[in-house]
Write an enzyme that holds these catalytic residues in place. Structure first.
Site, short mmCIF file in Angstrom:
data_model
loop_
_atom_site.label_atom_id
_atom_site.label_comp_id
_atom_site.label_asym_id
_atom_site.label_seq_id
_atom_site.Cartn_x
_atom_site.Cartn_y
_atom_site.Cartn_z
N ALA B 197 0.96 -1.07 -0.06
CA ALA B 197 -0.05 -0.16 0.09
C ALA B 197 0.71 1.09 -0.13
CB ALA B 197 -0.97 -0.02 1.20
N ASP B 257 2.19 12.65 -5.88
CA ASP B 257 2.37 11.78 -7.29
C ASP B 257 2.77 12.68 -8.14
OD1 ASP B 257 2.44 9.19 -7.04
OD2 ASP B 257 0.30 9.00 -6.79
#
Lengths: 489, 489
Positions: B197, B257
């Site tokens: 994760a 990100d």
């Protein structure tokens, strides 16, 4: 959960504790998690967890020496350990990375979280990057300064409090002790707290530490100043805007100075010691930290901020394209300072710059009339009063000027042919000194026999490199060989 | 200098060694310095230094378990310890922070330095920030992918190799095991390596690990694929583009990100396993990772990069505004997957999305005619062939589907009045599961009794939170109470 402190002496860069794997599982902690340590007397500290199976038993905890000192814990005592939530300030950092300006309370929370170690090094690195990349408005900078000052201690002093600060980047350039000695001799209060070297070979604190203690409590510093009008101490352990020290430690990795960070760093320290009259030195030019254009921009920001905090502040832009003085590295720099103060074949560039800065500060604080500062400063220096003041300060800081340590190893860089020095590169010179072990190794560094415009004849030394570690010395010499074309040309 | 390895078992997040203070001084090392450890057989690794005075004697060194394993060292053995220079790549990172595009060889050096631990977490954080803030051109991204692939191992397989990847961000959404089972049943080779994760409650690897091993060597994986056409393993220990794992670990701190990083991360893994047919799932929408606009931009970049690496790649944009499935957390998610595969009251949204993705991939790889993929995928699922294939894979990975661990504690969130769920927030749901201990605690997470558009009558449970740690469960419930308005509305 309460855990018993096991005696295991170890030191780490950041607060780290070790607990048994089984205990970790029970509390729901994983390697790298953050826990909050609480003592019976209510002291708190956030620490990163490592786990072990053999060093200790379940129910025990080992803490790094910094934690032990900070929480005033003893071996065998119990400490309460609990999970901490992920700090909200990480989200603010993320938002800043995305370009959103930070609100006052967000900046205060980030600063508080850095202060109590709730943020890891990587998280602080993200904050530094965000501020560097996205910049900060004058208001954000003001909040950052306020938060830094608030999270730290303050030095409450009486009298006309003045200070001088250089943004750094120039090799050598150890003017502060000389300026402090001259100004304190006129009755100005000069509570000079310095950081250790950031990217240079030595900070003022590293340099003074070669002949005196620099690590005092706030109470002790007050006594030193009462006796001598001044001090030359390390700011790091005083807790004055101490968040700044934590930020600087990580910032120095990539050596990016965002203007906001620089402004906040300098201003927060000065405000914490109660300085009212402040002179900022911004060296600019080839191989300095900033260009002339940036120096001018920074000057304007300093002047704006000064108004917001009601300070009498002036900024001088100085030529920072070449090293100042001949010694680079703590012990080598203190030698140059003492030579100036003792009027003993002083390095002229160091003397002139110091006198100029002291003169400006004397004018700013009303100790000299406009245009008369430099003359007064030179007079105080020539009369020996500045040296006497310096002696007093060093003595009050339990120092001894005759006890400068000598390095174990040295290496002469000899001119293979007649060599005229056209430029000495600050950054490479600083890195060379750091390769040699400076500033942690106080004796390490280099001595410039030949400076800009001067000639080393064939067989004469250009510079000497010093170190206490043979490996480090070899590293430094290798570095010189690899970069000499850019370093001395 | 040669030092003897002392037996001291401890685990840290990054490679750390402990040496005696006196030894450190002798070599010229300070706390936080980097040293290079070399073994007799020529293995090398960079480590951060802590010092101690009591844990060991001068001449000894203690290393973390990760180092011990990596260098294949035994206690009592000798290891050569030497200073390492500051990596040049830090300067490249600094330049990127300042906005200069990186050259091919600079990107390769940064990636190599991350691979061999020459960069600290804070330094990698600066790199991530720089790429996030300054972006990367398509060429820079290409070099980053090439460097990541080159620095890692490769999986060389025969046959039609295909893969499916979701950029993540949606709670639940564990489609990969179902897609892999369906596609592998048709003869496609599906070497599915997943990360743990990142910001969600569970990665595919975390989920599969609840019923089978996921940590295999490259050789073992080849055998598993030979038997079953597929695998569902953790990519982290395989060394396939392993730099990506190190970057992700630090990136997840702030959960930013950058498109370049995302492209590089996904592409490098797929290229390292030799995939030729690749389907990318980009969930977009409220509380998803990206907006529709960003999803479309990302899609175009993926298609451009695919050309540069000669891949048959397609991208689907899916609705990512709500969680998919009912279980969030490793053990809870595997339950949903098995329900779909066994045709046992399956969560419909999870089934439909998995069948759609499998269908697309079957068409892309030529296993189904255009427009016939979904029909074929549903047929394979309904026939039980997909479940049989999944059973084979789990068996080959030494697993047992009946052995899902149960959590020790749970807490029901009960509707205090008739509650209609209008929206379930992915980010908060994921964070709730993480507060409960997911993914490290495999049993932790939550089960959604009521999903979007559904009604919980007064006294009925809205969700149940699970954890193995009472403290974590309490944390999670507190977090729910604090954020429920945004979480379920």
């Amino acid at each position: 959960m309460k855990l018993k402190i096991k005696k295991l002496k170890f030191s780490t860069g950041i607060p780290v504790c070790i607990i048994h794997e089984d205990t970790a599982k029970e509390i729901g902690i994983y390697i790298g998690s953050r826990v909050c340590l609480k003592t019976g007397s209510g002291k708190r500290l956030i620490s990163i967890v490592n786990t072990a199976t053999e060093l200790l038993r379940p129910g025990q905890i080992a803490v790094s020496e910094a934690i032990l000192k900070k929480l005033r814990l003893r071996y065998g005592q119990q400490v309460h350990v609990e999970l901490t939530e992920r700090p909200r300030s990480i989200n603010f950092i993320k938002e800043k990375l995305k370009g959103r300006p930070l609100k006052k309370e967000e900046i205060f929370e980030i600063v508080n979280n850095i202060a109590n170690n709730s943020l890891t090094e990587a998280e602080v690195a993200f904050f530094i990057s965000a501020v560097y990349e996205e910049g900060m408005s004058l208001d954000e900078t003001k909040y950052l300064i306020q938060a830094m000052v608030k999270s730290g201690k303050k030095l409450r002093l009486k009298g006309k409090i003045a200070d001088k600060h250089s943004i750094g980047g120039v090799a050598g350039n150890r003017t502060s002790p000389i300026v402090v000695a001259i100004c304190a001799a006129t009755g100005l209060i000069m509570p000079k707290t310095s950081s250790r070297a950031i990217t240079s070979a030595a900070g003022t604190a590293d340099t003074i530490e070669t002949i005196a203690k620099v690590d005092f409590s706030v109470k002790e510093i007050k006594q030193i100043i009462k006796k001598t009008n001044a001090c030359l101490v390390w700011g790091g352990a005083l807790g004055l805007a101490h968040v700044d020290d934590k930020i600087i430690r990580i910032e120095r990795i990539v050596d990016v100075d965002s203007p906001a960070q620089l402004l906040a760093s300098i201003s927060s320290k000065k405000i914490s010691v109660g300085s009212k009259y402040i002179l900022i030195d911004i060296p600019y030019g080839k191989s300095a930290k900033v260009t002339k254009r940036k120096a001018e921009k920074l000057r304007i920001k300093f002047l704006h901020l000064a108004k917001k905090f009601d300070l009498k502040l002036d900024v001088v832009l100085t030529d920072g394209s070449e090293p100042i003085g001949r010694g680079i590295g703590p012990a080598l720099e203190i030698k140059g300072i003492i030579d100036v103060l003792q009027r003993n074949n002083p390095p002229k560039d160091l003397e002139n710059k110091s006198v100029m800065l002291a003169g400006k500060l004397l004018e700013l604080s009303g100790k000299a009339r406009k245009g008369q500062g430099i003359k007064l400063a030179q007079k105080i220096l020539d009369s020996g009063k500045a040296f006497k003041k310096f002696e007093q300060i060093i003595k009050a800081q339990k120092g001894d000027m005759t006890k400068i340590k000598k390095p174990r190893f040295c290496h002469n860089i000899i001119a293979k042919k007649r060599t005229k020095i056209r430029h000495l590169d600050n950054k490479l010179i600083n890195r060379l000194a750091r390769y040699a072990g400076s500033p942690e190794d106080k004796t390490a560094g280099l001595y410039l026999h030949t400076k800009k415009g001067q000639v080393a004849k064939k067989g004469e030394p250009i510079m000497t490199i010093y170190s206490n570690s043979k490996e480090r010395l070899e590293h430094a010499v290798k570095f010189y060989q690899k970069t000499k074309k850019q370093m001395i040309n």
